[in-house]
Design an enzyme around this catalytic site. Structure first.
Site, PDB file in Angstrom:
ATOM      1  N   HIS A   1      -7.607  -5.124  -1.623  1.00  0.00           N
ATOM      2  CA  HIS A   1      -6.368  -4.428  -1.310  1.00  0.00           C
ATOM      3  C   HIS A   1      -5.488  -5.250  -0.359  1.00  0.00           C
ATOM      4  O   HIS A   1      -5.961  -5.736   0.671  1.00  0.00           O
ATOM      5  CB  HIS A   1      -6.719  -3.085  -0.667  1.00  0.00           C
ATOM      6  CG  HIS A   1      -5.567  -2.177  -0.412  1.00  0.00           C
ATOM      7  ND1 HIS A   1      -4.804  -1.641  -1.424  1.00  0.00           N
ATOM      8  CD2 HIS A   1      -5.058  -1.690   0.752  1.00  0.00           C
ATOM      9  CE1 HIS A   1      -3.877  -0.857  -0.899  1.00  0.00           C
ATOM     10  NE2 HIS A   1      -4.002  -0.869   0.416  1.00  0.00           N
TER      11      HIS A   1
ATOM     12  N   GLU B   1      -9.957  -3.263  -6.239  1.00  0.00           N
ATOM     13  CA  GLU B   1      -9.479  -2.192  -5.367  1.00  0.00           C
ATOM     14  C   GLU B   1      -9.328  -0.895  -6.134  1.00  0.00           C
ATOM     15  O   GLU B   1      -8.998  -0.886  -7.321  1.00  0.00           O
ATOM     16  CB  GLU B   1      -8.184  -2.572  -4.664  1.00  0.00           C
ATOM     17  CG  GLU B   1      -7.036  -3.028  -5.501  1.00  0.00           C
ATOM     18  CD  GLU B   1      -5.785  -3.240  -4.652  1.00  0.00           C
ATOM     19  OE1 GLU B   1      -5.358  -2.282  -3.985  1.00  0.00           O
ATOM     20  OE2 GLU B   1      -5.242  -4.350  -4.652  1.00  0.00           O
TER      21      GLU B   1
ATOM     22  N   SER C   1       0.834  -1.196   0.000  1.00  0.00           N
ATOM     23  CA  SER C   1       0.000   0.000   0.000  1.00  0.00           C
ATOM     24  C   SER C   1       0.878   1.258   0.000  1.00  0.00           C
ATOM     25  O   SER C   1       1.726   1.411  -0.875  1.00  0.00           O
ATOM     26  CB  SER C   1      -0.956  -0.047   1.196  1.00  0.00           C
ATOM     27  OG  SER C   1      -1.974   0.909   1.067  1.00  0.00           O
TER      28      SER C   1
END
Length: 309
Positions: free
Chosen positions: A268, A238, A144
């Protein structure tokens, strides 16, 4: 792979309550820690150290190679998350690759906005090299925001004249803080975790009124030439899908050896769900093989590292 597992995970993620007002960063951090923290796997020893002036969590699998080293930067929108919340994920990747791992507790926004996280990533990387770690024995990974930060750290290292590591792996990288990717809007209904507003709120806290297209904030706008081989893994469900796709495309256009994997129907950082989602385990195995293959490739004639499954 199991459709039932994917559907069950999607339902679980969608069932998480969404507060009517946006929590404070402190509330977000405690809630995130309670929701996602998984301990280091059995057989992985942890200890707290300091690297580049920041606290770190060392994770050492029982069968770790004597020479390979993994530097990990955790996700959390540059606002939440820590080496503790990611001990399970990092420990699993380290165990499967047979590598000693170091997870950096870089400074978080809004208390420490951009470029504090990049400065901390670079300081950790610089100290590893200065302490004698051969860059051919070093790999990086992140998820991320930590995925985008991993790329930004390597860009900063390149500009500082430092050598690059053997390889880098990023899971669902957040690589465009301008939110220009079409999936930010088109995948909002498919994403069981984030909305465009969620992602924008993190960008507001990290960059504020600064330049969100700065290459160290949004590596999709950077010249990536000279970076090491790159593996990008992302789920199709996502809002950050296009961040991953565009980052891989930018890397390829700049002559970087890059592999992009898009997991159908996955959310995600689906790798967090190892042990209960077949696709997560398979993705971590592939990431481990990618890292160890490039560690071996960096030393001609060296015996290949054997990933531990």
């Amino acid at each position: 792979m199991s459709r039932e597992q994917r559907d069950a995970l999607d339902a679980t993620l969608r069932s998480a309550p969404r507060p009517e007002t946006r929590p404070t960063p402190e509330e977000q951090r405690s809630g995130f820690a309670a929701a996602v923290t998984r301990p280091a796997p059995e057989g992985v020893v942890t200890r707290r150290t300091v690297l580049g002036g920041r606290p770190t969590l060392e994770l050492e699998p029982a069968e770790a190679s004597a020479r390979g080293r993994l530097l990990y930067l955790h996700g959390g929108g540059y606002v939440i998350g820590s080496p503790d919340t990611h001990a399970g994920l990092v420990g699993e990747l380290a165990r499967r690759a047979g590598l000693h791992a170091t997870s950096v507790d870089y400074r978080l926004a809004p208390e420490h906005p951009f470029p504090a996280a990049v400065d901390d990533g670079l300081a950790a990387y610089r100290e590893l090299l200065a302490s004698g770690t051969d860059p051919r024995d070093l790999v990086m990974a992140g998820d991320s925001a930590g995925g985008g930060l991993s790329i930004a750290t390597l860009l900063a290292a390149r500009e500082a004249g430092l050598p690059q590591p053997a390889a880098v792996v990023v899971f669902s990288p957040w690589a465009d803080l301008t939110l220009a990717g079409g999936s930010i809007r088109s995948k909002e209904g498919a994403d069981p975790i984030f909305t465009e507003a969620d992602v924008r709120a993190y960008a507001d806290l990290y960059v504020g009124a600064g330049d969100r297209a700065h290459p160290l904030a949004s590596p999709v706008f950077a010249d990536l030439a000279g970076l090491p081989p790159l593996l990008v893994q992302v789920g199709s469900n996502e809002v950050l899908l296009d961040d991953a796709v565009r980052l891989a495309g930018r890397a390829g256009a700049d002559g970087v050896e890059v592999t992009l994997e898009v997991g159908p129907g996955l959310p995600h950082v689906f790798q967090h769900h190892y042990g209960r989602l077949d696709e997560a385990d398979a993705a971590l195995d592939r990431a481990a093989r990618f890292l160890t293959a490039h560690l071996s490739a960096g030393r001609p004639g060296a015996a290949p590292l054997e990933p531990v499954h």
